[in-house]
Design an enzyme around this catalytic site. Structure first.
Site, PDB file in Angstrom:
ATOM      1  N   GLY A 166     -16.083 -22.073  26.851  1.00 35.51           N
ATOM      2  CA  GLY A 166     -16.219 -21.567  28.210  1.00 35.51           C
ATOM      3  C   GLY A 166     -15.952 -22.538  29.332  1.00 35.51           C
ATOM      4  CD  GLU A 169     -17.955 -20.603  19.015  1.00 32.87           C
ATOM      5  OE1 GLU A 169     -17.745 -19.806  19.954  1.00 32.87           O
ATOM      6  OE2 GLU A 169     -18.572 -20.296  17.997  1.00 32.87           O
ATOM      7  N   GLY A 192     -11.898 -23.563  23.944  1.00 33.74           N
ATOM      8  CA  GLY A 192     -10.545 -23.034  23.789  1.00 33.74           C
ATOM      9  C   GLY A 192      -9.679 -23.516  24.939  1.00 33.74           C
ATOM     10  NE  ARG A 243      -5.865 -16.501  31.813  1.00 38.19           N
ATOM     11  CZ  ARG A 243      -6.326 -16.944  32.967  1.00 38.19           C
ATOM     12  NH1 ARG A 243      -5.490 -17.494  33.834  1.00 38.19           N
ATOM     13  NH2 ARG A 243      -7.588 -16.868  33.262  1.00 38.19           N
ATOM     14  CE1 TYR A 300      -9.073 -11.075  31.649  1.00 40.01           C
ATOM     15  CE2 TYR A 300      -7.268 -12.653  31.483  1.00 40.01           C
ATOM     16  CZ  TYR A 300      -8.181 -11.806  30.883  1.00 40.01           C
ATOM     17  OH  TYR A 300      -8.201 -11.708  29.529  1.00 40.01           O
ATOM     18  CB  CYS A 333       8.973  -0.094  34.845  1.00 37.13           C
ATOM     19  SG  CYS A 333      10.687  -0.470  34.515  1.00 37.13           S
ATOM     20  CD  GLU A 334       2.467  -1.207  33.886  1.00 39.96           C
ATOM     21  OE1 GLU A 334       1.451  -1.263  34.601  1.00 39.96           O
ATOM     22  OE2 GLU A 334       2.455  -0.996  32.675  1.00 39.96           O
ATOM     23  CE1 TYR A 342      -8.509 -16.966  25.265  1.00 40.93           C
ATOM     24  CE2 TYR A 342      -8.838 -18.575  27.016  1.00 40.93           C
ATOM     25  CZ  TYR A 342      -9.261 -17.979  25.849  1.00 40.93           C
ATOM     26  OH  TYR A 342     -10.422 -18.395  25.258  1.00 40.93           O
TER      27      TYR A 342
HETATM   28  N1  LLP Z   1     -16.239 -18.697  21.635  1.00 38.90           N
HETATM   29  C1  LLP Z   1     -16.351 -17.367  21.821  1.00 38.90           C
HETATM   30  C2  LLP Z   1     -17.344 -16.613  21.051  1.00 38.90           C
HETATM   31  C3  LLP Z   1     -15.526 -16.724  22.750  1.00 38.90           C
HETATM   32  O1  LLP Z   1     -15.635 -15.415  22.942  1.00 38.90           O
HETATM   33  C4  LLP Z   1     -14.561 -17.481  23.484  1.00 38.90           C
HETATM   34  C5  LLP Z   1     -13.673 -16.849  24.450  1.00 38.90           C
HETATM   35  C6  LLP Z   1     -14.481 -18.866  23.233  1.00 38.90           C
HETATM   36  C7  LLP Z   1     -15.344 -19.442  22.311  1.00 38.90           C
HETATM   37  C8  LLP Z   1     -13.511 -19.761  23.941  1.00 38.90           C
HETATM   38  O2  LLP Z   1     -13.730 -19.765  25.309  1.00 38.90           O
HETATM   39  P1  LLP Z   1     -12.940 -20.772  26.255  1.00 38.90           P
HETATM   40  O3  LLP Z   1     -13.403 -22.167  25.916  1.00 38.90           O
HETATM   41  O4  LLP Z   1     -11.480 -20.620  26.003  1.00 38.90           O
HETATM   42  O5  LLP Z   1     -13.334 -20.345  27.603  1.00 38.90           O
HETATM   43  N2  LLP Z   1      -8.271 -13.974  27.981  1.00 38.90           N
HETATM   44  C9  LLP Z   1      -9.199 -14.548  28.940  1.00 38.90           C
HETATM   45  C10 LLP Z   1     -10.249 -15.398  28.274  1.00 38.90           C
HETATM   46  C11 LLP Z   1     -11.057 -14.681  27.225  1.00 38.90           C
HETATM   47  C12 LLP Z   1     -12.077 -15.549  26.543  1.00 38.90           C
HETATM   48  C13 LLP Z   1     -12.777 -14.815  25.482  1.00 38.90           C
HETATM   49  N3  LLP Z   1     -13.692 -15.584  24.705  1.00 38.90           N
HETATM   50  C14 LLP Z   1      -8.415 -15.323  29.990  1.00 38.90           C
HETATM   51  O6  LLP Z   1      -7.191 -15.356  29.914  1.00 38.90           O
HETATM   52  O7  LLP Z   1      -8.998 -15.885  30.909  1.00 38.90           O
END
Ligand code: LLP
Length: 425
Positions: free
Chosen positions: A244, A278, A280, A317, A321, A349-350, A378
């Protein structure tokens, strides 16, 4: 954090480069649109995270959902990353990239029995269970196979992550986790069921968080829970604190990783648990960009449009969002060049196929290349072939070399995926 982006993507002699490779050379060789990732940035980002936690008992499980390309995962795997996966597809990707099973955690609100069996087959570190029915299902699957699954229960701490509503996951109205007040009962149930070994508490409150306070609030809610569970005889020795941590897309101030690490230590260090994180986006977001070419510049009566060959199907994105991504020309504009507002759009086409509204850009015209920044997370993973557009290819740069790490499918290959039923053949 910048994840070393400035060094990874920079102008050299007036031309935007990924490390030592001119993006124009990649566009020439691979065509546009395409994603370009820089190995150095992946490495700098991962090392910064790992170093911040070097003195702690912390496992870094890269959340594959941010960028599932095998070459990206392998780059991180070689640095020691584990994986957070949410489907059998991601599990198999993590394994194929060389991540050891005992560094893989399986998250997700809707794991099927087949996915549970695949995880047990692989012998992964932990499954994070998110509901009572899932608990029962996993118990049946594991005990039916004569196995015991190490589980964490994901709790929903009801904390506002102060991020975009679509990527907030820790409020009680969200579908994720078990209400923290119901967690003791869920753990008691888990302890009573065959085939389960409840060892941890997991949570994840959202993505692209730019403040530490919501993390801290959530982590602090977990402490009395763990103490209560231990008092009830459930030996909790693991915490999974999710991902997150946000990145800088525009002008966000993102907390330094060291501050995040200090906060984690301060909030939960006293429990003596092995901690899993975790991350990402923070590892890959600024290590990639989407390279696109201007097809037309259109002068409308009321607005000017820059129509790119990249579209919402390649990077969703902004449409999904209202996310901001920097857009810069690949050929550096001369100092003092005047900028003017223009809408940057794709050919789909949107009306939602818009990367930016009234963005101030230097003069750009058909044929010019642009880079859409901070697209390593993402981006490609959320791409589709909507409007019959081939899935966008991916390129990994390493110093002065680059490789296509996912080729663009040909239209023939795309057509060959469909089947005509006998009555239409
Ligand atoms: N762990 C869990 C259980 C999660 O659901 C997520 C992300 C992560 C770890 C990794 O989170 P990060 O460190 O990347 O924030 N598509 C969206 C983001 C969706 C994130 C969903 N869960 C975007 O493009 O902003």
């Amino acid at each position: 954090m910048s994840t070393g982006t400035s060094e990874a993507f920079s102008y050299r002699s007036g031309e935007l480069h990924a490390e030592a490779v001119a993006l124009a050379a990649i566009a020439e060789a691979v065509g546009t649109p395409c994603y370009v990732y820089a190995r150095a940035a992946l490495e700098v980002g991962y090392r910064a995270f790992a170093e911040a936690f070097a003195d702690d008992d912390v496992g870094l499980c890269y959340a594959l959902k941010a960028n599932g390309n095998l070459a990206v995962i392998r780059t991180l795997a070689r640095l020691g990353a584990g994986a957070d996966v949410v489907s059998e597809g991601e599990l198999r990707r993590a394994l194929a990239a060389g991540i050891p099973p005992d560094r893989i955690v399986f998250s997700g609100v809707g794991k099927t029995r087949a996915e549970m069996a695949a995880a047990l087959d692989a012998g992964i570190h932990q499954l994070n269970v998110e509901s009572l029915p899932e608990l029962e299902a996993l118990s049946e699957v594991a005990s039916g196979r004569g196995q015991t699954a190490a589980i964490a229960i994901r709790v929903n701490p009801d904390v506002d992550a102060r991020t975009h509503a679509k990527i907030s996951t820790g409020r009680k109205e969200n579908k994720f986790g078990i209400d923290i007040d119901h967690a003791p009962a869920a753990f008691a149930r888990a302890a009573a069921l065959p085939g389960l070994r409840p060892v941890g508490v997991a949570l994840h409150i959202g993505s692209q968080l730019t403040q530490l306070a919501p993390f801290r609030a959530a982590f602090e809610r977990v402490v009395p829970l763990v103490e209560a569970l231990r008092a009830a005889g459930i030996a909790i020795d693991r915490l999974d604190l999710g991902g997150g941590l946000g990145i800088r897309y525009r002008d966000e101030t993102v907390p330094p990783i060291a501050d995040y690490a200090a906060m984690v230590r301060d909030a939960v260090g006293g429990l003596g648990c092995k901690v899993t994180l975790e991350p990402g986006r923070v590892l890959v977001g600024n290590a990639g960009l989407l390279l696109a070419r201007v097809i037309y510049r259109k002068e409308g009566a009321h607005r000017r449009f820059l129509i790119l060959d990249a579209a919402m199907n390649d990077l969703i994105r902004p449409s999904l969002y209202e996310a901001h991504h920097g857009i810069i020309p690949v050929r550096e504009s001369a100092p003092g060049t005047r900028t003017a507002p223009i809408d940057v759009v794709g050919p789909v086409c949107e009306s939602g196929d818009t990367f930016a509204l009234q963005r101030l850009l230097p003069p750009l015209d058909a044929g010019d290349l642009v880079a859409i920044q901070s697209a390593g997370a993402y981006g490609a993973v959320m791409a589709s072939s909507y409007n019959g557009r081939p899935l966008v290819p991916e390129v990994l740069v390493d110093g002065d070399r680059f490789a296509v790490v996912r080729p663009r499918p040909t239209i023939e290959e795309m057509l060959a995926q469909d089947r005509l039923p006998p009555w239409l053949a």
